[in-house]
Design a protein around this motif. Structure first.
Motif, PDB file in Angstrom:
ATOM      1  N   GLN A  79      63.528 -43.724  15.221  1.00 37.06           N
ATOM      2  CA  GLN A  79      64.269 -42.690  15.940  1.00 37.06           C
ATOM      3  C   GLN A  79      63.401 -41.504  16.336  1.00 37.06           C
ATOM      4  O   GLN A  79      63.545 -40.963  17.422  1.00 37.06           O
ATOM      5  CB  GLN A  79      65.430 -42.183  15.082  1.00 37.06           C
ATOM      6  CG  GLN A  79      66.552 -43.165  14.945  1.00 37.06           C
ATOM      7  CD  GLN A  79      67.696 -42.579  14.144  1.00 37.06           C
ATOM      8  OE1 GLN A  79      68.035 -41.416  14.305  1.00 37.06           O
ATOM      9  NE2 GLN A  79      68.289 -43.377  13.292  1.00 37.06           N
ATOM     10  N   PHE A  80      62.522 -41.093  15.441  1.00 34.51           N
ATOM     11  CA  PHE A  80      61.790 -39.860  15.688  1.00 34.51           C
ATOM     12  C   PHE A  80      60.481 -40.065  16.446  1.00 34.51           C
ATOM     13  O   PHE A  80      59.979 -39.151  17.071  1.00 34.51           O
ATOM     14  CB  PHE A  80      61.543 -39.111  14.374  1.00 34.51           C
ATOM     15  CG  PHE A  80      62.782 -38.443  13.862  1.00 34.51           C
ATOM     16  CD1 PHE A  80      63.151 -37.182  14.314  1.00 34.51           C
ATOM     17  CD2 PHE A  80      63.608 -39.078  12.959  1.00 34.51           C
ATOM     18  CE1 PHE A  80      64.306 -36.573  13.871  1.00 34.51           C
ATOM     19  CE2 PHE A  80      64.773 -38.477  12.491  1.00 34.51           C
ATOM     20  CZ  PHE A  80      65.119 -37.222  12.950  1.00 34.51           C
ATOM     21  N   ALA A  91      63.361 -30.500  21.957  1.00 37.01           N
ATOM     22  CA  ALA A  91      64.719 -30.841  22.391  1.00 37.01           C
ATOM     23  C   ALA A  91      65.050 -32.281  21.976  1.00 37.01           C
ATOM     24  O   ALA A  91      66.137 -32.555  21.453  1.00 37.01           O
ATOM     25  CB  ALA A  91      64.860 -30.674  23.896  1.00 37.01           C
ATOM     26  N   ALA A  92      64.126 -33.203  22.199  1.00 33.39           N
ATOM     27  CA  ALA A  92      64.335 -34.601  21.822  1.00 33.39           C
ATOM     28  C   ALA A  92      64.483 -34.734  20.314  1.00 33.39           C
ATOM     29  O   ALA A  92      65.310 -35.504  19.823  1.00 33.39           O
ATOM     30  CB  ALA A  92      63.179 -35.457  22.330  1.00 33.39           C
ATOM     31  N   GLU A  98      70.489 -34.705  15.250  1.00 38.73           N
ATOM     32  CA  GLU A  98      71.955 -34.748  15.288  1.00 38.73           C
ATOM     33  C   GLU A  98      72.469 -36.179  15.095  1.00 38.73           C
ATOM     34  O   GLU A  98      73.429 -36.407  14.370  1.00 38.73           O
ATOM     35  CB  GLU A  98      72.470 -34.198  16.618  1.00 38.73           C
ATOM     36  CG  GLU A  98      72.371 -32.693  16.731  1.00 38.73           C
ATOM     37  CD  GLU A  98      72.849 -32.194  18.086  1.00 38.73           C
ATOM     38  OE1 GLU A  98      73.818 -32.771  18.618  1.00 38.73           O
ATOM     39  OE2 GLU A  98      72.244 -31.241  18.593  1.00 38.73           O
ATOM     40  N   ARG A  99      71.812 -37.137  15.760  1.00 42.36           N
ATOM     41  CA  ARG A  99      72.205 -38.542  15.630  1.00 42.36           C
ATOM     42  C   ARG A  99      72.034 -39.012  14.178  1.00 42.36           C
ATOM     43  O   ARG A  99      72.890 -39.688  13.623  1.00 42.36           O
ATOM     44  CB  ARG A  99      71.366 -39.400  16.586  1.00 42.36           C
ATOM     45  CG  ARG A  99      71.823 -40.815  16.681  1.00 42.36           C
ATOM     46  CD  ARG A  99      71.124 -41.608  17.772  1.00 42.36           C
ATOM     47  NE  ARG A  99      69.687 -41.471  17.770  1.00 42.36           N
ATOM     48  CZ  ARG A  99      68.967 -40.986  18.789  1.00 42.36           C
ATOM     49  NH1 ARG A  99      69.551 -40.606  19.898  1.00 42.36           N
ATOM     50  NH2 ARG A  99      67.654 -40.897  18.707  1.00 42.36           N
ATOM     51  N   VAL A 104      74.177 -40.258   8.517  1.00 42.34           N
ATOM     52  CA  VAL A 104      74.166 -39.895   7.094  1.00 42.34           C
ATOM     53  C   VAL A 104      75.583 -39.592   6.601  1.00 42.34           C
ATOM     54  O   VAL A 104      75.922 -39.915   5.475  1.00 42.34           O
ATOM     55  CB  VAL A 104      73.211 -38.707   6.846  1.00 42.34           C
ATOM     56  CG1 VAL A 104      73.396 -38.118   5.467  1.00 42.34           C
ATOM     57  CG2 VAL A 104      71.766 -39.145   7.052  1.00 42.34           C
ATOM     58  N   ARG A 105      76.409 -39.016   7.460  1.00 43.59           N
ATOM     59  CA  ARG A 105      77.788 -38.722   7.068  1.00 43.59           C
ATOM     60  C   ARG A 105      78.531 -39.980   6.631  1.00 43.59           C
ATOM     61  O   ARG A 105      79.365 -39.931   5.731  1.00 43.59           O
ATOM     62  CB  ARG A 105      78.546 -38.063   8.220  1.00 43.59           C
ATOM     63  CG  ARG A 105      78.796 -36.601   7.961  1.00 43.59           C
ATOM     64  CD  ARG A 105      79.586 -35.972   9.051  1.00 43.59           C
ATOM     65  NE  ARG A 105      78.608 -35.546  10.057  1.00 43.59           N
ATOM     66  CZ  ARG A 105      78.812 -35.506  11.347  1.00 43.59           C
ATOM     67  NH1 ARG A 105      79.972 -35.823  11.828  1.00 43.59           N
ATOM     68  NH2 ARG A 105      77.887 -35.125  12.172  1.00 43.59           N
ATOM     69  N   ALA A 106      78.200 -41.108   7.237  1.00 39.25           N
ATOM     70  CA  ALA A 106      78.890 -42.361   6.911  1.00 39.25           C
ATOM     71  C   ALA A 106      78.561 -42.853   5.501  1.00 39.25           C
ATOM     72  O   ALA A 106      79.373 -43.513   4.876  1.00 39.25           O
ATOM     73  CB  ALA A 106      78.528 -43.438   7.936  1.00 39.25           C
TER      74      ALA A 106
END
Length: 150
Positions: A79-80, A91-92, A98-99, A104-106
């Motif tokens: 991802q990074f 910005a990227a 955020e993604r 992680v919330r899941a």
């Protein structure tokens, strides 16, 4: 309780099936309320099959943690990496962060259980410490490649 489908699975696939079932059980009921019997029921396998692959409920709990470390390391890099090479890398990087936060919330319910277990069990504490070292190392390398001279 073993299904025809589960008999044909490879060892890796069977372990993945059991791991996924255990994860779902831990999310639904928490570590302490989850039993090996419940994991077996969710995976549609026999108790003997469970013990063929895992020694205990704790061993599958640690196996989930180890697999997360592998997945997180791979996903962070995937991802990074493009964000770091982007013309507007900050910005990227922010969009990618955020993604990752949504992902992680899941896993947060089981993650909180890992943290609760950490105080009770030295093996879980060691597993969590290894996980954090790996992730910290990856994040450090990401920032180093993003910010010259860091």
């Amino acid at each position: 309780m073993t299904t025809t489908r589960s008999k044909r699975l490879s060892k890796v696939e069977k372990m993945r099936l059991i791991r996924h079932a255990a994860y779902r059980c831990f999310v639904e009921s928490g570590y302490h309320a989850t039993t090996v019997d419940r994991i077996c029921e969710a995976a549609a396998i026999s108790k003997g099959s469970f013990y063929w692959y895992f020694n205990s409920k704790q061993s599958i709990f640690l196996d989930i943690l180890n697999n997360w470390a592998d997945e997180v390391a791979s996903e962070l890099s995937e991802q990074f990496e493009p964000a770091i090479n982007d013309e507007d890398r900050f910005a990227a990087f922010s969009v990618t962060l955020e993604r990752e936060a949504r992902r992680v919330r899941a896993i947060m319910p089981v993650w909180l259980d890992f943290l609760a277990q950490m105080g009770r069990d030295a093996e879980v504490r060691d597993g969590l410490a290894r996980f954090h070292r790996r992730i910290r190392s990856i994040i450090t390398e990401l920032f180093r490649s993003m910010i010259p001279g860091l």
